[in-house]
Design a protein around this motif. Structure first.
Motif, PDB file in Angstrom:
ATOM      1  N   THR A  90       8.001  -4.254  -6.340  1.00 32.27           N
ATOM      2  CA  THR A  90       7.233  -5.469  -6.074  1.00 32.27           C
ATOM      3  C   THR A  90       5.789  -5.117  -5.702  1.00 32.27           C
ATOM      4  O   THR A  90       4.841  -5.752  -6.171  1.00 32.27           O
ATOM      5  N   GLY A  91       5.614  -4.101  -4.865  1.00 28.46           N
ATOM      6  CA  GLY A  91       4.271  -3.652  -4.487  1.00 28.46           C
ATOM      7  C   GLY A  91       3.485  -3.137  -5.683  1.00 28.46           C
ATOM      8  O   GLY A  91       2.299  -3.432  -5.846  1.00 28.46           O
ATOM      9  N   LEU A  92       4.162  -2.368  -6.538  1.00 27.12           N
ATOM     10  CA  LEU A  92       3.496  -1.851  -7.736  1.00 27.12           C
ATOM     11  C   LEU A  92       3.170  -2.973  -8.713  1.00 27.12           C
ATOM     12  O   LEU A  92       2.125  -2.951  -9.380  1.00 27.12           O
ATOM     13  N   ARG A  93       4.050  -3.962  -8.801  1.00 29.01           N
ATOM     14  CA  ARG A  93       3.779  -5.109  -9.675  1.00 29.01           C
ATOM     15  C   ARG A  93       2.497  -5.821  -9.224  1.00 29.01           C
ATOM     16  O   ARG A  93       1.647  -6.193 -10.034  1.00 29.01           O
ATOM     17  N   PHE A  94       2.324  -6.011  -7.916  1.00 25.30           N
ATOM     18  CA  PHE A  94       1.100  -6.626  -7.406  1.00 25.30           C
ATOM     19  C   PHE A  94      -0.104  -5.765  -7.783  1.00 25.30           C
ATOM     20  O   PHE A  94      -1.129  -6.269  -8.253  1.00 25.30           O
TER      21      PHE A  94
ATOM     22  N   LEU B  43       0.829  -1.205   0.000  1.00 24.13           N
ATOM     23  CA  LEU B  43       0.000   0.000   0.000  1.00 24.13           C
ATOM     24  C   LEU B  43       0.865   1.258   0.000  1.00 24.13           C
ATOM     25  O   LEU B  43       0.559   2.242  -0.678  1.00 24.13           O
ATOM     26  N   ARG B  44       1.969   1.217   0.734  1.00 20.46           N
ATOM     27  CA  ARG B  44       2.892   2.351   0.778  1.00 20.46           C
ATOM     28  C   ARG B  44       3.482   2.612  -0.614  1.00 20.46           C
ATOM     29  O   ARG B  44       3.640   3.755  -1.032  1.00 20.46           O
ATOM     30  N   ALA B  45       3.788   1.541  -1.349  1.00 24.10           N
ATOM     31  CA  ALA B  45       4.336   1.687  -2.699  1.00 24.10           C
ATOM     32  C   ALA B  45       3.344   2.408  -3.608  1.00 24.10           C
ATOM     33  O   ALA B  45       3.726   3.315  -4.364  1.00 24.10           O
TER      34      ALA B  45
END
Length: 118
Positions: free
Chosen positions: A77-81, A33-35
């Motif tokens: 990784t967060g943005l990829r999700f 969420l932070r990403a």
């Protein structure tokens, strides 16, 4: 004592639901969420409207800003999700790649140094 309910956008709620379905840990969910929050601040609009070029510029911004490799990779990784799973827009991440993080080879101590330590 009165508490105010904090409204969650449908997009954020969908991402939280997708992470919950996959049983991601609370720390991982917070990091992902932070990403997305970082990307939102960078583009200045809803993150689901970000283009592949916006994402490339965001990664360049992180590198130029001195973001560590570990933090940059966690953000990617967060943005990829978010783009792959939540939005089903994997093509948006085509220009994003993890940042190379060189591995340090440990210094091997000689016999005298080991004896001194012991």
């Amino acid at each position: 004592m009165t508490t105010t309910a904090h409204a969650i956008s449908p997009l954020r709620q969908r991402m939280i639901d997708e992470m919950t379905l996959r049983k991601l840990s609370p720390k991982t969910q917070t990091a992902y969420l932070r990403a997305v929050e970082k990307l939102t601040r960078f583009v200045g609009r809803s993150p689901d409207t970000a283009s592949a070029e916006d994402l490339r510029r965001f990664q360049l911004h992180m590198v130029e800003d001195g973001t560590s490799s570990v933090t940059a990779n966690a953000t990617i990784t967060g943005l990829r999700f978010f783009f792959d799973v939540t939005l089903d827009r994997a093509e948006a991440m085509k220009n994003m790649s993890h940042v190379y993080q060189p591995r340090k080879i440990p210094e091997v101590l000689n016999v005298d140094e080991v004896a001194h330590l012991l």
